[in-house]
Design an enzyme around this catalytic site. Structure first.
Site, mmCIF file in Angstrom:
data_model
loop_
_atom_site.group_PDB
_atom_site.id
_atom_site.type_symbol
_atom_site.label_atom_id
_atom_site.label_comp_id
_atom_site.label_asym_id
_atom_site.label_seq_id
_atom_site.Cartn_x
_atom_site.Cartn_y
_atom_site.Cartn_z
ATOM 1 N N ARG A 1 0.902 0.336 -2.380
ATOM 2 C CA ARG A 1 1.446 -0.031 -3.652
ATOM 3 C C ARG A 1 0.175 -0.938 -4.498
ATOM 4 O O ARG A 1 -0.610 -1.420 -3.871
ATOM 5 C CB ARG A 1 2.375 -1.339 -3.362
ATOM 6 C CG ARG A 1 3.587 -0.859 -2.452
ATOM 7 C CD ARG A 1 4.574 -1.743 -2.473
ATOM 8 N NE ARG A 1 4.090 -3.054 -1.526
ATOM 9 C CZ ARG A 1 4.228 -4.272 -2.008
ATOM 10 N NH1 ARG A 1 5.344 -4.412 -2.835
ATOM 11 N NH2 ARG A 1 3.756 -5.211 -1.298
ATOM 12 N N SER B 1 -4.043 -3.855 5.834
ATOM 13 C CA SER B 1 -3.431 -4.518 7.130
ATOM 14 C C SER B 1 -4.041 -3.715 8.351
ATOM 15 O O SER B 1 -3.445 -3.132 9.128
ATOM 16 C CB SER B 1 -2.209 -4.347 6.905
ATOM 17 O OG SER B 1 -1.640 -4.949 5.696
ATOM 18 N N ASP C 1 -2.232 -8.431 5.840
ATOM 19 C CA ASP C 1 -0.899 -8.745 5.479
ATOM 20 C C ASP C 1 -0.279 -9.998 6.278
ATOM 21 O O ASP C 1 0.687 -10.853 5.354
ATOM 22 C CB ASP C 1 0.054 -7.636 5.812
ATOM 23 C CG ASP C 1 -0.003 -7.000 7.179
ATOM 24 O OD1 ASP C 1 -0.693 -7.545 7.968
ATOM 25 O OD2 ASP C 1 0.786 -6.226 7.392
#
Ligand code: GLC
Length: 491
Positions: A123, A185, A238
């Protein structure tokens, strides 16, 4: 919303407001009220009309059912590994210094780009903060093909930069000067809040030539090559984003947890207990440490937990023999574990057919659990028919629901051991734990189970679980704003 839990042994175990109906057993949680501390960890036995079959199945599943003593032992090993990791002694826990020394204080301002790479989708986000609050959020998702996830790393990073360019074009901001927070992440060796090298890929990524590469610097090069005026301001995991985003909602948040495709946690540690520093830190009191508990036990210290089913999941995984703890908890693996257990039962004549590999996902584990809670099994039977290529009986569906329950219970227990160990280590009056990830959000009983097990494992420690949405986006922007605040202070 969070509910503070005053730890005691009588925790409310309602499942999303329903009284649990578990394979014919109608107690509220499937556990008799008068059982001992030890017994409160065990899932209820399988109940079938065919008692002999039920007993045989439960004995095949015994290795997946962890009692209180085993969980205590896991907690002790976890504590030891934490200490070793912090002191840079051999440990399966990375205990990575993230260089994030403070949390939101309501002064965060500005417009930031955020990139989120690590789960199912990639994203790009544009976020605007005013007085610590998110006032604007534009998001675009991009699909990462298998060729990019498994090909050369340079290709992947060029693709990420292409996506940023595409996103900025859509926003009409291609020429703007912007700060970017990169949520990456995966395990990293961080040198500062804005740089870090990939240690190893996990989950479904395995790009060549990337280990030891500074991913922030590589991204920066690819962005500059496209003429973009974007600066990578922070590089974070994350879990860190989740902790930071959670702390903005509730100042008692000092632990961040992900239960999604993978699983991991971070927490605020006293700076003096962290050995690894590559920057001046005299004025730093606490710093966020990324534990990387997905790799817990990769040095063999948890071999007592491993079952033949775990071995099968690991053998068939993209990155065998690494991140074995994550394979007990992560959404990427729960469906595979369900499949491995049902296949084992089928080979012993206790289940009608072997489900096709890849036919059961963690969404099925959630579905079977949801139906189990509701006392129905029609969609479970349908999914099993598709997975096995033949119709299954109601009893077979109940068996699969029981397996889903046992593996969910273990996942909840293991993540709870980690959280309980941190609560004991931090010893604060009240701690909120920010949690994000698809398993936490979609599994119908994981939260209730975690609340129950954490309370049993860390009695006398007050805690609450706070569902923190979008740590990877919002948390990334907040962390970039915190970094800018610290930099301005030291000018
Ligand atoms: C994997 C990564 C870790 C991440 C977790 C959850 O365990 O190594 O960095 O936090 O997945 O996405």
């Amino acid at each position: 919303m969070s509910t503070a839990i005053e730890n005691s042994l009588s925790v409310d175990t309602r499942v999303n407001g329903h009284a649990g109906y578990i394979n014919g057993n109608s107690t509220s949680n499937g556990t008799p009220n008068n059982c001992t501390w030890e017994q409160q960890f065990l899932p209820p036995p399988l109940q079938l009309d065919d008692r002999a079959r039920a007993i045989k199945i439960d004995s095949r599943l015994a290795g997946l059912m962890l009692c209180g003593a085993t969980l205590r032992r896991v907690g002790e090993v976890f504590s030891r590994e934490i200490e070793n990791g912090l002191r840079e002694r051999p440990s399966s826990l990375q205990m990575e210094n993230t260089y994030v020394p403070e949390l939101p204080d309501g002064t965060e301002e500005g417009v930031f780009l955020a990139l989120d790479l690590g789960g199912t989708n990639f994203r790009v986000l544009l976020l605007e903060l005013q007085a610590g609050q998110l006032v604007r959020e534009d998001v675009k998702q991009y699909h990462i093909s298998d060729a990019l996830r498994l090909g050369p790393g340079e290709d992947l990073f060029n693709f990420l930069a292409d996506c940023v360019q595409d996103f900025l074009r859509t926003e009409g901001m291609e020429n703007d000067e912007l700060s970017l927070g990169f949520t990456f992440s995966f395990p990293m060796k961080q040198h500062s809040i804005s740089s870090g090298e990939l240690i190893t890929w996990t989950k479904s990524f395995k790009c060549g030539g990337m280990e030891g590469v500074d991913v922030a610097a590589l991204l920066q090069r690819c962005l500059h090559a496209r003429g973009l005026r974007v600066t990578v301001q922070v590089l974070l995991n994350d879990t860190t984003g989740t902790l930071v985003a959670g702390a903005q909602l509730d100042p008692a948040v000092v632990i961040g947890v992900i239960m999604g495709t993978g699983s991991n946690g971070c927490y605020m540690e006293r700076a003096e207990r962290v050995q690894h520093w590559e920057a001046a830190h005299e004025r730093v009191q606490d710093v966020c440490v990324d534990i990387e508990w997905g790799a817990f036990g990769d040095n063999g210290c948890l071999s007592f937990l491993r079952t033949e089913f775990d071995k099968e999941v690991d053998d068939n995984s993209l990155l065998a023999t690494s991140f074995t703890f994550e394979k007990y908890i992560g959404g990427k693996y729960l469906g595979e574990l369900l499949c491995a257990v049902l296949s084992g039962l089928a080979r012993d004549g206790l289940f009608p057919a072997i489900p096709a590999r890849g036919s059961l996902l963690s969404a099925h584990v959630s579905l079977f659990e949801e139906e189990n809670v509701a006392g129905v099994c029609s969609r479970t039977a349908e999914a099993l028919r598709d997975a096995c290529g033949r119709a299954v009986s109601r009893h077979d569906a109940l068996v699969a629901q029981h397996v889903a329950r046992v593996i969910s219970n273990r996942a909840a227990q293991l993540v709870s051991v980690c959280i309980a160990t941190l609560l004991r280590r931090m010893s604060r009056a009240h701690v909120s734990v920010a949690v994000d990830g698809s398993v936490f959000k979609r599994h119908p009983r994981i939260r209730t189970l975690m609340e129950r097990y954490i309370a049993l494992l860390a009695p006398n420690h007050k805690f609450s679980l706070l569902g923190a949405e979008d740590g990877s986006g919002k948390g990334s922007a907040l962390t970039a704003a915190i970094a800018a605040r610290i930099a301005a202070r030291s000018l």
